[in-house]
Motif scaffolding. Structure first.
Motif, short mmCIF file in Angstrom:
data_model
loop_
_atom_site.label_atom_id
_atom_site.label_comp_id
_atom_site.label_asym_id
_atom_site.label_seq_id
_atom_site.Cartn_x
_atom_site.Cartn_y
_atom_site.Cartn_z
N VAL A 64 0.84 -1.20 0.00
CA VAL A 64 0.00 0.00 0.00
C VAL A 64 0.87 1.25 0.00
CG1 VAL A 64 -1.71 1.33 1.31
CG2 VAL A 64 -1.97 -1.15 1.08
N LEU A 65 1.89 1.27 0.85
CA LEU A 65 2.78 2.44 0.91
C LEU A 65 3.50 2.67 -0.42
CD1 LEU A 65 4.30 2.00 4.47
CD2 LEU A 65 2.71 3.79 3.72
N GLY A 97 -1.56 8.02 -5.87
CA GLY A 97 -2.55 7.41 -4.99
C GLY A 97 -2.91 8.28 -3.80
N GLY A 98 -1.94 8.95 -3.23
CA GLY A 98 -2.21 9.81 -2.09
C GLY A 98 -3.06 11.02 -2.43
N MET A 99 -3.09 11.40 -3.71
CA MET A 99 -3.89 12.55 -4.13
C MET A 99 -5.36 12.19 -4.29
SD MET A 99 -1.18 13.95 -6.93
CE MET A 99 -1.90 15.53 -7.31
N VAL A 100 -5.65 10.97 -4.71
CA VAL A 100 -7.04 10.57 -4.93
C VAL A 100 -7.59 9.73 -3.80
CG1 VAL A 100 -6.90 10.76 -7.44
CG2 VAL A 100 -6.36 8.59 -6.34
N GLN A 125 -1.68 6.34 3.37
CA GLN A 125 -0.36 6.24 3.98
C GLN A 125 -0.46 6.10 5.50
OE1 GLN A 125 1.99 9.58 2.78
NE2 GLN A 125 3.82 8.35 2.57
N ALA A 126 -1.30 6.91 6.12
CA ALA A 126 -1.43 6.87 7.58
C ALA A 126 -1.97 5.52 8.06
CB ALA A 126 -2.34 8.00 8.05
N VAL A 127 -2.98 5.01 7.39
CA VAL A 127 -3.58 3.74 7.81
C VAL A 127 -2.60 2.59 7.58
CG1 VAL A 127 -5.53 2.17 7.49
CG2 VAL A 127 -5.90 4.63 7.40
N ALA A 128 -1.85 2.62 6.48
CA ALA A 128 -0.86 1.57 6.22
C ALA A 128 0.25 1.60 7.27
CB ALA A 128 -0.28 1.72 4.82
#
Length: 181
Positions: free
Chosen positions: A19-20, A42-45, A50-53
């Motif tokens: 995921v990261l 991925g972090g934009m949409v 990142q935080a949950v992973a």
């Protein structure tokens, strides 16, 4: 620790790392009239991936460090992280999520028309990682009690031991016991 626990840790850790890794990759592109294509990572949409992973990855360490019911509670939290990752990945590739991102990109560039395209590889990688985390959390809840705890090899014993003889006094001091008690 038993081999099953280490295999579990490797699977959940790999899921979190997938995921990261996918968060930093291109998930979509937006084509705008007269401008070069804009790309969304991925972090934009799918904000929050990142935080949950990272929380799931920290949970792996917590499961290895706990025993019994504590391990099951942490396993449940990891399972919730896996479910949350799956929801975030899904929201990141839906029309609503991608349309909002593409519309924002077009407004930033002062344009009104756009079309977007999903690049399915990296959202799929993130979904596989989310599935590994979810399955690992469930496995920790169901099987975690049987995995055994960390070694007690270096733990200090509760009280001082009775010491007799000069050599025994030195041995007691080496262990950290106070032979004068």
């Amino acid at each position: 620790m038993r081999r099953a626990a280490w295999l579990w840790a490797a699977a959940v850790g790999a899921g979190s790392l997938l995921v990261l890794w996918s968060v930093a990759q291109r998930w979509a592109s937006a084509d705008m009239k007269g401008m070069p294509a804009a790309y969304a990572e991925g972090g934009m949409v799918a904000g929050g991936l990142q935080a949950v992973a990272l929380a799931a990855l920290a949970g792996v360490v917590a499961v290895l460090a706990t025993k019994g019911a504590g391990r099951q509670v942490v396993g449940a939290v990891i399972a919730l992280c896996g479910a949350g990752l799956a929801v975030l990945v899904w929201r990141g590739v839906t029309d609503a999520g991608l349309s909002a991102w593409a519309r924002g990109e077009a407004l930033l560039m002062g344009l009104s028309g756009y079309t977007y395209t999903v690049m399915p590889l990296w959202p799929s990688v993130a979904a596989i990682g989310a599935a590994l985390v979810l399955a690992g959390g469930v496995a920790a809840v169901v099987r975690g009690r049987s995995w055994g705890g960390m070694s007690a090899r270096y733990r200090r014993e509760a009280g001082p031991s009775e010491v007799k003889g000069e050599r025994a006094i030195w041995d007691a001091m080496d262990r950290g016991d106070d032979p004068t008690r």
